[in-house]
Design a protein around this motif. Sequence first.
Motif, PDB file in Angstrom:
ATOM      1  N   LYS A  95       0.819  -1.210   0.000  1.00  0.00           N
ATOM      2  CA  LYS A  95       0.000   0.000   0.000  1.00  0.00           C
ATOM      3  C   LYS A  95       0.854   1.262   0.000  1.00  0.00           C
ATOM      4  O   LYS A  95       0.513   2.256  -0.637  1.00  0.00           O
ATOM      5  CB  LYS A  95      -0.935  -0.009   1.206  1.00  0.00           C
ATOM      6  N   ASN A  96       1.977   1.238   0.679  1.00  0.00           N
ATOM      7  CA  ASN A  96       2.837   2.415   0.784  1.00  0.00           C
ATOM      8  C   ASN A  96       3.865   2.507  -0.339  1.00  0.00           C
ATOM      9  O   ASN A  96       4.638   3.458  -0.370  1.00  0.00           O
ATOM     10  CB  ASN A  96       3.542   2.421   2.142  1.00  0.00           C
ATOM     11  N   ASN A  97       3.912   1.519  -1.216  1.00  0.00           N
ATOM     12  CA  ASN A  97       4.855   1.538  -2.340  1.00  0.00           C
ATOM     13  C   ASN A  97       4.398   2.536  -3.398  1.00  0.00           C
ATOM     14  O   ASN A  97       3.233   2.921  -3.439  1.00  0.00           O
ATOM     15  CB  ASN A  97       4.987   0.145  -2.945  1.00  0.00           C
ATOM     16  N   PRO A  98       5.311   2.903  -4.312  1.00  0.00           N
ATOM     17  CA  PRO A  98       4.929   3.821  -5.397  1.00  0.00           C
ATOM     18  C   PRO A  98       3.854   3.210  -6.303  1.00  0.00           C
ATOM     19  O   PRO A  98       3.655   1.990  -6.346  1.00  0.00           O
ATOM     20  CB  PRO A  98       6.231   4.017  -6.178  1.00  0.00           C
ATOM     21  N   THR A  99       3.201   4.077  -7.036  1.00  0.00           N
ATOM     22  CA  THR A  99       2.131   3.652  -7.927  1.00  0.00           C
ATOM     23  C   THR A  99       2.637   2.686  -8.991  1.00  0.00           C
ATOM     24  O   THR A  99       1.914   1.777  -9.394  1.00  0.00           O
ATOM     25  CB  THR A  99       1.496   4.890  -8.604  1.00  0.00           C
ATOM     26  N   ARG A 100       3.868   2.879  -9.436  1.00  0.00           N
ATOM     27  CA  ARG A 100       4.436   1.963 -10.439  1.00  0.00           C
ATOM     28  C   ARG A 100       4.507   0.540  -9.916  1.00  0.00           C
ATOM     29  O   ARG A 100       4.231  -0.414 -10.641  1.00  0.00           O
ATOM     30  CB  ARG A 100       5.847   2.404 -10.831  1.00  0.00           C
ATOM     31  N   ASP A 101       4.903   0.374  -8.682  1.00  0.00           N
ATOM     32  CA  ASP A 101       5.004  -0.958  -8.092  1.00  0.00           C
ATOM     33  C   ASP A 101       3.630  -1.602  -7.958  1.00  0.00           C
ATOM     34  O   ASP A 101       3.456  -2.785  -8.245  1.00  0.00           O
ATOM     35  CB  ASP A 101       5.673  -0.892  -6.723  1.00  0.00           C
ATOM     36  N   LYS A 102       2.662  -0.807  -7.525  1.00  0.00           N
ATOM     37  CA  LYS A 102       1.297  -1.334  -7.408  1.00  0.00           C
ATOM     38  C   LYS A 102       0.747  -1.710  -8.774  1.00  0.00           C
ATOM     39  O   LYS A 102       0.091  -2.741  -8.932  1.00  0.00           O
ATOM     40  CB  LYS A 102       0.387  -0.313  -6.738  1.00  0.00           C
ATOM     41  N   ALA A 108       2.509  -2.617 -11.455  1.00  0.00           N
ATOM     42  CA  ALA A 108       3.199  -3.820 -11.921  1.00  0.00           C
ATOM     43  C   ALA A 108       2.641  -5.061 -11.242  1.00  0.00           C
ATOM     44  O   ALA A 108       2.436  -6.101 -11.877  1.00  0.00           O
ATOM     45  CB  ALA A 108       4.694  -3.707 -11.660  1.00  0.00           C
ATOM     46  N   PHE A 109       2.362  -4.955  -9.951  1.00  0.00           N
ATOM     47  CA  PHE A 109       1.774  -6.057  -9.194  1.00  0.00           C
ATOM     48  C   PHE A 109       0.433  -6.455  -9.801  1.00  0.00           C
ATOM     49  O   PHE A 109       0.177  -7.638 -10.056  1.00  0.00           O
ATOM     50  CB  PHE A 109       1.616  -5.611  -7.736  1.00  0.00           C
ATOM     51  N   MET A 110      -0.416  -5.468 -10.064  1.00  0.00           N
ATOM     52  CA  MET A 110      -1.741  -5.753 -10.608  1.00  0.00           C
ATOM     53  C   MET A 110      -1.663  -6.283 -12.046  1.00  0.00           C
ATOM     54  O   MET A 110      -2.406  -7.192 -12.416  1.00  0.00           O
ATOM     55  CB  MET A 110      -2.616  -4.495 -10.548  1.00  0.00           C
ATOM     56  N   ILE A 111      -0.759  -5.745 -12.845  1.00  0.00           N
ATOM     57  CA  ILE A 111      -0.627  -6.194 -14.234  1.00  0.00           C
ATOM     58  C   ILE A 111      -0.152  -7.633 -14.290  1.00  0.00           C
ATOM     59  O   ILE A 111      -0.657  -8.436 -15.083  1.00  0.00           O
ATOM     60  CB  ILE A 111       0.310  -5.254 -15.024  1.00  0.00           C
ATOM     61  N   LEU A 112       0.816  -8.003 -13.453  1.00  0.00           N
ATOM     62  CA  LEU A 112       1.290  -9.385 -13.444  1.00  0.00           C
ATOM     63  C   LEU A 112       0.184 -10.354 -13.023  1.00  0.00           C
ATOM     64  O   LEU A 112       0.042 -11.440 -13.601  1.00  0.00           O
ATOM     65  CB  LEU A 112       2.504  -9.531 -12.534  1.00  0.00           C
ATOM     66  N   LEU A 113      -0.598  -9.966 -12.040  1.00  0.00           N
ATOM     67  CA  LEU A 113      -1.725 -10.818 -11.642  1.00  0.00           C
ATOM     68  C   LEU A 113      -2.771 -10.899 -12.742  1.00  0.00           C
ATOM     69  O   LEU A 113      -3.343 -11.966 -12.991  1.00  0.00           O
ATOM     70  CB  LEU A 113      -2.350 -10.294 -10.349  1.00  0.00           C
ATOM     71  N   LEU A 114      -3.008  -9.788 -13.425  1.00  0.00           N
ATOM     72  CA  LEU A 114      -3.976  -9.781 -14.532  1.00  0.00           C
ATOM     73  C   LEU A 114      -3.504 -10.655 -15.689  1.00  0.00           C
ATOM     74  O   LEU A 114      -4.303 -11.377 -16.296  1.00  0.00           O
ATOM     75  CB  LEU A 114      -4.219  -8.350 -14.999  1.00  0.00           C
ATOM     76  N   ILE A 115      -2.207 -10.619 -15.986  1.00  0.00           N
ATOM     77  CA  ILE A 115      -1.665 -11.481 -17.043  1.00  0.00           C
ATOM     78  C   ILE A 115      -1.866 -12.945 -16.681  1.00  0.00           C
ATOM     79  O   ILE A 115      -2.267 -13.756 -17.523  1.00  0.00           O
ATOM     80  CB  ILE A 115      -0.171 -11.166 -17.285  1.00  0.00           C
ATOM     81  N   GLY A 116      -1.609 -13.304 -15.455  1.00  0.00           N
ATOM     82  CA  GLY A 116      -1.833 -14.682 -15.005  1.00  0.00           C
ATOM     83  C   GLY A 116      -3.293 -15.075 -15.111  1.00  0.00           C
ATOM     84  O   GLY A 116      -3.624 -16.197 -15.507  1.00  0.00           O
ATOM     85  N   LEU A 117      -4.182 -14.154 -14.768  1.00  0.00           N
ATOM     86  CA  LEU A 117      -5.617 -14.424 -14.856  1.00  0.00           C
ATOM     87  C   LEU A 117      -6.042 -14.615 -16.308  1.00  0.00           C
ATOM     88  O   LEU A 117      -6.799 -15.535 -16.627  1.00  0.00           O
ATOM     89  CB  LEU A 117      -6.404 -13.282 -14.210  1.00  0.00           C
ATOM     90  N   ILE A 118      -5.535 -13.785 -17.204  1.00  0.00           N
ATOM     91  CA  ILE A 118      -5.877 -13.906 -18.627  1.00  0.00           C
ATOM     92  C   ILE A 118      -5.318 -15.202 -19.206  1.00  0.00           C
ATOM     93  O   ILE A 118      -5.978 -15.883 -19.985  1.00  0.00           O
ATOM     94  CB  ILE A 118      -5.375 -12.676 -19.406  1.00  0.00           C
ATOM     95  N   LEU A 119      -4.089 -15.560 -18.830  1.00  0.00           N
ATOM     96  CA  LEU A 119      -3.503 -16.801 -19.343  1.00  0.00           C
ATOM     97  C   LEU A 119      -4.267 -18.033 -18.869  1.00  0.00           C
ATOM     98  O   LEU A 119      -4.239 -19.073 -19.520  1.00  0.00           O
ATOM     99  CB  LEU A 119      -2.040 -16.906 -18.930  1.00  0.00           C
ATOM    100  N   SER A 120      -4.969 -17.917 -17.745  1.00  0.00           N
ATOM    101  CA  SER A 120      -5.742 -19.060 -17.260  1.00  0.00           C
ATOM    102  C   SER A 120      -6.957 -19.345 -18.148  1.00  0.00           C
ATOM    103  O   SER A 120      -7.553 -20.412 -18.048  1.00  0.00           O
ATOM    104  CB  SER A 120      -6.183 -18.833 -15.815  1.00  0.00           C
ATOM    105  N   LEU A 121      -7.305 -18.408 -19.022  1.00  0.00           N
ATOM    106  CA  LEU A 121      -8.416 -18.632 -19.954  1.00  0.00           C
ATOM    107  C   LEU A 121      -8.029 -19.577 -21.088  1.00  0.00           C
ATOM    108  O   LEU A 121      -8.894 -20.192 -21.704  1.00  0.00           O
ATOM    109  CB  LEU A 121      -8.890 -17.309 -20.563  1.00  0.00           C
ATOM    110  N   PHE A 122      -6.739 -19.666 -21.391  1.00  0.00           N
ATOM    111  CA  PHE A 122      -6.282 -20.457 -22.525  1.00  0.00           C
ATOM    112  C   PHE A 122      -5.820 -21.831 -22.072  1.00  0.00           C
ATOM    113  O   PHE A 122      -5.295 -21.990 -20.973  1.00  0.00           O
ATOM    114  CB  PHE A 122      -5.121 -19.755 -23.232  1.00  0.00           C
ATOM    115  N   ASN A 123      -5.976 -22.793 -22.946  1.00  0.00           N
ATOM    116  CA  ASN A 123      -5.494 -24.139 -22.672  1.00  0.00           C
ATOM    117  C   ASN A 123      -4.045 -24.195 -23.155  1.00  0.00           C
ATOM    118  O   ASN A 123      -3.758 -24.625 -24.267  1.00  0.00           O
ATOM    119  CB  ASN A 123      -6.374 -25.170 -23.383  1.00  0.00           C
ATOM    120  N   LEU A 124      -3.133 -23.740 -22.324  1.00  0.00           N
ATOM    121  CA  LEU A 124      -1.741 -23.572 -22.727  1.00  0.00           C
ATOM    122  C   LEU A 124      -1.040 -24.884 -23.043  1.00  0.00           C
ATOM    123  O   LEU A 124      -0.020 -24.894 -23.707  1.00  0.00           O
ATOM    124  CB  LEU A 124      -0.973 -22.819 -21.643  1.00  0.00           C
TER     125      LEU A 124
END
Length: 75
Positions: free
Chosen positions: A27-34, A36-52
């Motif tokens: 919560k106290n980290n810079p906006t860039r860190d937050k 990046a954290f959210m984007i990486l989680l979103l990428i993982g969530l999107i990749l879970s849609l595909f049968n890799l």
Amino acid sequence: MSMMWGHFFSVAVVVAVIVILQWPGIKNNPTRDKGAFMILLLIGLILSLFNLEYIKGPPHLERAIFHPISRLIGK
């Protein structure tokens, strides 16, 4: 088809738990860190849609690009 949605929703629950548990620490980290954290989680969530397991990987892409060129150049 319902198995894929079940998998997606279970990954979404895991992502939500990760956000809930980790957010107080970042919560106290810079906006860039937050962001990046959210984007990486979103990428993982999107990749879970595909049968890799059945998606073709880099060797197929390389073969598709260079095979026609190798026929033009010759062996």
